[in-house]
Motif scaffolding. Structure first.
Motif, PDB file in Angstrom:
ATOM      1  N   PHE A  57       6.029   4.171   2.724  1.00 15.39           N
ATOM      2  CA  PHE A  57       4.676   4.597   2.749  1.00 15.39           C
ATOM      3  C   PHE A  57       3.957   4.354   1.369  1.00 15.39           C
ATOM      4  O   PHE A  57       4.702   4.472   0.223  1.00 15.39           O
ATOM      5  CB  PHE A  57       4.777   5.919   3.107  1.00 15.39           C
ATOM      6  CG  PHE A  57       5.365   6.401   4.562  1.00 15.39           C
ATOM      7  CD1 PHE A  57       4.589   6.328   5.638  1.00 15.39           C
ATOM      8  CD2 PHE A  57       6.609   6.653   4.472  1.00 15.39           C
ATOM      9  CE1 PHE A  57       4.976   6.687   6.966  1.00 15.39           C
ATOM     10  CE2 PHE A  57       7.103   7.121   5.620  1.00 15.39           C
ATOM     11  CZ  PHE A  57       6.556   6.847   6.902  1.00 15.39           C
ATOM     12  N   GLU A  58       2.680   4.440   1.379  1.00 22.12           N
ATOM     13  CA  GLU A  58       1.793   4.693   0.384  1.00 22.12           C
ATOM     14  C   GLU A  58       1.265   6.007   0.475  1.00 22.12           C
ATOM     15  O   GLU A  58       0.559   6.191   1.446  1.00 22.12           O
ATOM     16  CB  GLU A  58       0.785   3.609   0.242  1.00 22.12           C
ATOM     17  CG  GLU A  58      -0.232   3.883  -1.157  1.00 22.12           C
ATOM     18  CD  GLU A  58      -1.309   2.833  -1.127  1.00 22.12           C
ATOM     19  OE1 GLU A  58      -1.445   1.827  -0.431  1.00 22.12           O
ATOM     20  OE2 GLU A  58      -2.000   2.934  -2.455  1.00 22.12           O
ATOM     21  N   ALA A  59       1.392   6.872  -0.929  1.00 22.81           N
ATOM     22  CA  ALA A  59       0.740   8.084  -0.896  1.00 22.81           C
ATOM     23  C   ALA A  59      -0.832   7.847  -1.230  1.00 22.81           C
ATOM     24  O   ALA A  59      -0.877   7.451  -2.248  1.00 22.81           O
ATOM     25  CB  ALA A  59       1.672   8.947  -1.695  1.00 22.81           C
ATOM     26  N   VAL A 112       3.323   5.303  -5.121  1.00 24.63           N
ATOM     27  CA  VAL A 112       2.455   6.274  -5.542  1.00 24.63           C
ATOM     28  C   VAL A 112       1.336   5.217  -6.488  1.00 24.63           C
ATOM     29  O   VAL A 112       1.742   4.418  -7.331  1.00 24.63           O
ATOM     30  CB  VAL A 112       2.964   7.393  -6.363  1.00 24.63           C
ATOM     31  CG1 VAL A 112       1.968   8.046  -7.362  1.00 24.63           C
ATOM     32  CG2 VAL A 112       3.789   8.207  -5.729  1.00 24.63           C
ATOM     33  N   ASN A 113      -0.077   5.685  -6.465  1.00 26.25           N
ATOM     34  CA  ASN A 113      -0.881   5.105  -7.308  1.00 26.25           C
ATOM     35  C   ASN A 113      -1.077   5.685  -8.510  1.00 26.25           C
ATOM     36  O   ASN A 113      -1.099   6.800  -8.713  1.00 26.25           O
ATOM     37  CB  ASN A 113      -2.247   5.125  -6.438  1.00 26.25           C
ATOM     38  CG  ASN A 113      -2.352   4.445  -5.358  1.00 26.25           C
ATOM     39  OD1 ASN A 113      -2.384   3.207  -5.391  1.00 26.25           O
ATOM     40  ND2 ASN A 113      -2.148   4.804  -4.411  1.00 26.25           N
ATOM     41  N   VAL A 114      -0.840   5.015  -9.753  1.00 24.11           N
ATOM     42  CA  VAL A 114      -1.193   5.506 -11.103  1.00 24.11           C
ATOM     43  C   VAL A 114      -2.285   4.863 -11.620  1.00 24.11           C
ATOM     44  O   VAL A 114      -2.187   3.574 -11.564  1.00 24.11           O
ATOM     45  CB  VAL A 114       0.114   5.501 -11.859  1.00 24.11           C
ATOM     46  CG1 VAL A 114       1.037   6.630 -11.248  1.00 24.11           C
ATOM     47  CG2 VAL A 114       0.759   4.219 -11.937  1.00 24.11           C
ATOM     48  N   LEU A 144       5.682   2.522  -8.170  1.00 23.40           N
ATOM     49  CA  LEU A 144       4.380   2.634  -8.714  1.00 23.40           C
ATOM     50  C   LEU A 144       3.164   1.481  -8.218  1.00 23.40           C
ATOM     51  O   LEU A 144       3.657   0.449  -8.664  1.00 23.40           O
ATOM     52  CB  LEU A 144       4.536   3.147  -9.964  1.00 23.40           C
ATOM     53  CG  LEU A 144       5.509   4.082 -10.487  1.00 23.40           C
ATOM     54  CD1 LEU A 144       5.495   4.097 -12.166  1.00 23.40           C
ATOM     55  CD2 LEU A 144       4.722   5.493  -9.818  1.00 23.40           C
ATOM     56  N   GLU A 145       2.174   1.979  -7.899  1.00 21.94           N
ATOM     57  CA  GLU A 145       1.100   0.990  -7.831  1.00 21.94           C
ATOM     58  C   GLU A 145       0.139   1.038  -8.873  1.00 21.94           C
ATOM     59  O   GLU A 145      -0.605   2.035  -9.311  1.00 21.94           O
ATOM     60  CB  GLU A 145       0.346   1.135  -6.476  1.00 21.94           C
ATOM     61  CG  GLU A 145       1.148   0.886  -5.223  1.00 21.94           C
ATOM     62  CD  GLU A 145       0.679   0.908  -3.761  1.00 21.94           C
ATOM     63  OE1 GLU A 145      -0.590   0.930  -3.869  1.00 21.94           O
ATOM     64  OE2 GLU A 145       1.191   0.437  -2.655  1.00 21.94           O
ATOM     65  N   LEU A 146      -0.041  -0.117  -9.435  1.00 21.71           N
ATOM     66  CA  LEU A 146      -0.830  -0.022 -10.828  1.00 21.71           C
ATOM     67  C   LEU A 146      -2.109  -0.861 -10.686  1.00 21.71           C
ATOM     68  O   LEU A 146      -2.090  -2.149 -10.029  1.00 21.71           O
ATOM     69  CB  LEU A 146      -0.238  -0.814 -11.987  1.00 21.71           C
ATOM     70  CG  LEU A 146       1.515  -0.498 -12.269  1.00 21.71           C
ATOM     71  CD1 LEU A 146       2.184  -1.575 -12.907  1.00 21.71           C
ATOM     72  CD2 LEU A 146       1.493   0.962 -12.730  1.00 21.71           C
ATOM     73  N   LEU A 174       1.711  -4.458  -8.633  1.00 20.47           N
ATOM     74  CA  LEU A 174       0.278  -4.707  -9.171  1.00 20.47           C
ATOM     75  C   LEU A 174      -0.691  -4.740  -8.113  1.00 20.47           C
ATOM     76  O   LEU A 174      -0.849  -5.568  -7.061  1.00 20.47           O
ATOM     77  CB  LEU A 174       0.429  -6.097 -10.026  1.00 20.47           C
ATOM     78  CG  LEU A 174      -1.146  -6.172 -10.762  1.00 20.47           C
ATOM     79  CD1 LEU A 174      -1.076  -5.041 -11.813  1.00 20.47           C
ATOM     80  CD2 LEU A 174      -1.090  -7.588 -11.259  1.00 20.47           C
ATOM     81  N   ASP A 175      -1.297  -3.560  -7.943  1.00 22.81           N
ATOM     82  CA  ASP A 175      -2.355  -3.202  -7.120  1.00 22.81           C
ATOM     83  C   ASP A 175      -3.647  -4.072  -7.049  1.00 22.81           C
ATOM     84  O   ASP A 175      -4.045  -4.556  -7.937  1.00 22.81           O
ATOM     85  CB  ASP A 175      -2.713  -1.811  -6.896  1.00 22.81           C
ATOM     86  CG  ASP A 175      -2.912  -1.089  -5.797  1.00 22.81           C
ATOM     87  OD1 ASP A 175      -3.366  -1.771  -4.857  1.00 22.81           O
ATOM     88  OD2 ASP A 175      -3.109  -0.077  -5.697  1.00 22.81           O
ATOM     89  N   ASP A 176      -4.437  -4.214  -5.947  1.00 25.65           N
ATOM     90  CA  ASP A 176      -5.781  -4.678  -5.741  1.00 25.65           C
ATOM     91  C   ASP A 176      -5.701  -6.339  -6.576  1.00 25.65           C
ATOM     92  O   ASP A 176      -6.864  -6.707  -6.971  1.00 25.65           O
ATOM     93  CB  ASP A 176      -6.674  -3.915  -6.695  1.00 25.65           C
ATOM     94  CG  ASP A 176      -6.768  -2.633  -5.962  1.00 25.65           C
ATOM     95  OD1 ASP A 176      -6.826  -2.543  -4.817  1.00 25.65           O
ATOM     96  OD2 ASP A 176      -7.125  -1.704  -6.791  1.00 25.65           O
ATOM     97  N   LEU A 195       3.602  -7.973  -5.991  1.00 26.91           N
ATOM     98  CA  LEU A 195       1.934  -8.148  -5.947  1.00 26.91           C
ATOM     99  C   LEU A 195       1.411  -7.605  -4.612  1.00 26.91           C
ATOM    100  O   LEU A 195       1.938  -7.918  -3.654  1.00 26.91           O
ATOM    101  CB  LEU A 195       1.892  -9.855  -5.974  1.00 26.91           C
ATOM    102  CG  LEU A 195       0.922 -10.383  -6.851  1.00 26.91           C
ATOM    103  CD1 LEU A 195       1.051  -9.725  -8.493  1.00 26.91           C
ATOM    104  CD2 LEU A 195       0.933 -12.038  -6.789  1.00 26.91           C
ATOM    105  N   LYS A 196       0.481  -7.033  -4.919  1.00 29.84           N
ATOM    106  CA  LYS A 196      -0.292  -6.250  -3.654  1.00 29.84           C
ATOM    107  C   LYS A 196      -1.645  -7.126  -3.506  1.00 29.84           C
ATOM    108  O   LYS A 196      -2.582  -6.613  -4.321  1.00 29.84           O
ATOM    109  CB  LYS A 196      -0.399  -4.823  -3.806  1.00 29.84           C
ATOM    110  CG  LYS A 196      -0.860  -4.108  -2.591  1.00 29.84           C
ATOM    111  CD  LYS A 196      -0.640  -2.650  -2.490  1.00 29.84           C
ATOM    112  CE  LYS A 196      -0.835  -1.949  -1.074  1.00 29.84           C
ATOM    113  NZ  LYS A 196      -0.735  -0.572  -1.049  1.00 29.84           N
ATOM    114  N   LEU A 197      -1.765  -7.874  -2.366  1.00 31.26           N
ATOM    115  CA  LEU A 197      -3.173  -8.464  -2.273  1.00 31.26           C
ATOM    116  C   LEU A 197      -4.162  -7.492  -1.709  1.00 31.26           C
ATOM    117  O   LEU A 197      -3.866  -6.905  -0.667  1.00 31.26           O
ATOM    118  CB  LEU A 197      -2.730  -9.662  -1.376  1.00 31.26           C
ATOM    119  CG  LEU A 197      -1.746 -10.713  -1.800  1.00 31.26           C
ATOM    120  CD1 LEU A 197      -2.070 -11.781  -0.885  1.00 31.26           C
ATOM    121  CD2 LEU A 197      -1.978 -11.203  -3.238  1.00 31.26           C
TER     122      LEU A 197
END
Ligand code: C2E
Ligand code: CA
Ligand code: CA
Ligand code: CA
Length: 275
Positions: A57-59, A112-114, A144-146, A174-176, A195-197
């Motif tokens: 899951f993403e929080a 978790v987004n940081v 961790l999503e950065l 790596l987010d976004d 890598l998160k598109l």
């Protein structure tokens, strides 16, 4: 006409007042919400594109203020970053995600987004370790999503912190990616697993061959760098079909589940533990 002009000025000034007031008001209320533990985390499934299996899951943080109502994180996270509140907020999010992980048991994973601002701090690694230890959660359960929302002043320092966390089994995404918030140069400087598109690449996927080529190329880029790919914002079966044909790996979006309070997922998690 003169009178009208004066009213115009007055109106303009009051608009500025409202903007400044609202920024400050948001900050004051957010600080209060943090102190009173009045924030929540919602969880959105991350799913194997091929099999539909739940991978984790993403929080996503949620805040409902008595006066402001539900405030979107796209509004209050920037306020938190500018005011420094992001540090205690980030620590709360990490701790709460680890508490939830402990409740769900081993085998569940949470991202978790940081914010870049947190990662560059010298106490960041200790803060993550503290949250894991406090709840007896393994590093491999955490991702961790950065996002580089703010310029990372010291990318080397951030990279060093992230390497230390990786040694604990924590995975890094790596987010976004595909927006101005995440660049290829960051990709080269940080130790990453994924890598998160960004959703903005996906919205036009089904009616734009050009968008399809871009997404396909980015999946190829990730594969060349031995990185996993996750695609966010998948809303339609048509989008999912195209992404599966591209062997995208993992998807997240309204199609496979909206962000929801943790109890929503309890049954799904029980089936996860059964097999
Ligand atoms: P993000 O990390 O890119 O998260 C994805 C956003 O897209 C979330 O918005 C999510 O609810 C939404 N979303 C997910 N699937 C779909 C879909 O299929 N269609 C559409 N239209 N939207 C979808 P949300 O929850 O409003 O969060 C916005 C941003 O706020 C996040 O963007 C993230 O950058 C930030 N954020 C959220 N929680 C935290 C947190 O705990 N810490 C930090 N530092 N930032 C956070
Ligand atoms: Ca994210
Ligand atoms: Ca993001
Ligand atoms: Ca995004």
């Amino acid at each position: 006409a003169k009178r009208e002009g004066r009213n115009g000025v007055r109106f303009f000034n009051s608009m500025l007042d409202v903007a400044a007031h609202s920024q400050m008001f948001t900050e004051v209320r957010l600080r209060r919400a943090l102190q009173r533990q009045a924030l929540q985390l919602h969880y959105q499934p991350q799913v194997d594109a091929e099999t539909g299996a739940l991978l984790g899951f993403e929080a996503l943080v949620r805040w409902t203020d008595e006066e402001l109502g539900a405030v979107s994180p796209t509004r209050f996270i920037p306020v938190a970053e500018e005011s420094g509140l992001i540090v205690p907020l980030g620590q709360w999010v990490l701790n709460e995600a680890c508490r939830q992980l402990a409740e769900w048991g081993p085998g569940v994973r949470v991202a978790v987004n940081v914010s870049a601002l947190e990662v560059a701090r010298d106490d960041f690694v200790a803060g993550v370790e503290r949250a894991l230890q406090r709840h007896g959660v393994g590093g491999e359960q955490l991702k961790l999503e950065l996002t580089e929302r703010l310029a990372v002043r010291d990318l080397h320092r951030a990279a060093r912190h992230l390497s230390q966390l990786r040694d604990l089994g924590v995975r890094l995404s790596l987010d976004d990616f595909g927006t101005g918030q995440s660049s290829v140069s960051t990709l080269l400087k940080l130790p990453l697993d994924e890598l998160k598109l960004d959703r903005s690449l996906i919205t036009s996927l089904t009616d734009s061959p050009q968008a399809q080529r871009v997404v396909e190329s980015l999946i190829g880029l990730a594969r060349g760098l031995r990185l996993n790919v996750i695609v966010e914002g998948v809303e339609t079966a048509g989008q999912l079909d195209l992404l599966r044909a591209m062997r995208c790996g993992v998807v997240q979006g309204y199609l496979t589940g909206r962000p929801a309070p943790p109890d929503t997922w309890a049954d799904l998690i029980r089936t996860l533990r059964a097999d």
